[in-house]
Design an enzyme around this catalytic site. Structure first.
Site, short mmCIF file in Angstrom:
data_model
loop_
_atom_site.label_atom_id
_atom_site.label_comp_id
_atom_site.label_asym_id
_atom_site.label_seq_id
_atom_site.Cartn_x
_atom_site.Cartn_y
_atom_site.Cartn_z
N SER A 75 -3.68 2.46 9.75
CA SER A 75 -2.30 2.82 9.41
C SER A 75 -1.41 1.65 9.76
CB SER A 75 -1.87 4.07 10.20
OG SER A 75 -2.64 5.19 9.83
N LYS A 150 0.51 6.78 3.38
CA LYS A 150 0.15 7.16 4.74
C LYS A 150 1.40 7.36 5.60
CE LYS A 150 -2.27 7.71 8.54
NZ LYS A 150 -3.06 8.92 8.82
N LYS A 218 3.59 4.42 16.71
CA LYS A 218 3.51 3.17 15.96
C LYS A 218 3.78 3.39 14.48
CE LYS A 218 -0.27 2.13 14.41
NZ LYS A 218 -1.05 2.37 13.19
#
Length: 277
Positions: A75, A150, A218
């Site tokens: 990701s 994503k 994150k």
């Protein structure tokens, strides 16, 4: 391995590689994998680590053979995917950004969902292997769009966890049995895969990470930065990022992201958990 694929593996945590070697994989290193394998998968914590593993000293690209396809399932920010794609094209290699959704349970049972970005020819080379690991794989568009998909996924998943947390802290504080509230609403419009996956963990006070807060933090940071780049207001996601920042200050980053409930519990001074019969 269960589909009889020849698999070379590497992880900085050797115990993880050893588990796969015991099941038939070949333990290797990034440079050797680059010179040996026609399709290479990466799943790493951040874009910076992806670049280091690919392009750093003794990285994958030191031994890379033209025609090889690299599929990054990490990701990362779309800009990271575009950067990797450009450098790999210069070496005559293909690149696909194909992050996943489904978490640890679907990784274990081989039913992950893949959202891919790249050209169709590259996608078709990788597709047979994605089908070994998942139940669905879709080419979203050009390079970087898999990473965008994503990030959109992460907005929905983490925002839903936050909404579930707020709702059940509210219900608990009001005196209702949170487990019975869950059973009452899960079959209606409020029901979701996220609710079914995370509320039982909260009720059991099980915060052992499948998807740790630090990884999702994150991802949400990447959402905020990308949104600023393209000029898209994200007021709810920005608030979610600040909630995660608060979790970081309190030392909860290693917990599963259902641990976000603790932020709301702290505000309301109550705990969402199963009641004694």
């Amino acid at each position: 391995l269960k589909h009889q694929a020849d698999l070379h593996v590497y992880d900085v945590r050797e115990s993880l590689s050893d588990r796969l070697v015991s099941e038939g994989a070949v333990k290797s290193d990034p440079s050797t994998i680059g010179s040996t394998c026609s399709v290479i998968f990466l799943m790493l914590p951040s874009g910076g680590i992806v670049k280091e593993v690919l392009f750093g000293e003794e990285g994958v690209c030191t031994g890379l053979v033209p025609g090889t396809v690299v599929c990054d399932m990490s990701s990362v920010a779309p800009e990271d995917s575009l950067y990797c794609s450009r450098l790999l094209r210069e070496k005559g290699c293909g690149f696909l950004d194909a992050p996943v959704s489904g978490g640890e349970p679907k990784a274990v049972d081989g039913t992950l969902s893949f959202m891919a970005g790249g050209d169709d020819a590259t996608f078709q080379k990788v597709l047979p292997y994605l089908e070994m690991m998942g139940s669905s794989a879709l080419l979203v568009g050009d390079t970087g769009t898999g990473s965008i998909a994503k990030l959109a996924n992460q907005i929905i998943v983490n925002m839903t966890i936050a909404s579930v947390s707020e709702a059940f802290v509210f219900a608990t504080k009001a005196g209702a049995d949170p487990e019975k509230v869950y059973k009452a609403i899960r079959g209606g419009l409020a029901g979701s895969a996220v609710l079914d996956a995370k509320l039982p963990m909260i009720l059991e006070r099980n915060f052992v990470p499948g998807g740790p807060i630090y990884i999702n933090h994150k991802d949400i940071k990447n959402v905020v930065e990308e949104a600023h780049l393209i000029g898209t207001p994200i007021p709810l996601t920005s608030q979610l990022f600040e909630i995660m920042q608060a979790m970081k200050v309190r030392g909860h980053m290693g917990e599963d992201h259902c641990g976000i409930v603790k932020y709301f519990e702290n505000l309301a001074d109550c705990k969402v958990q199963k009641r004694d019969d």
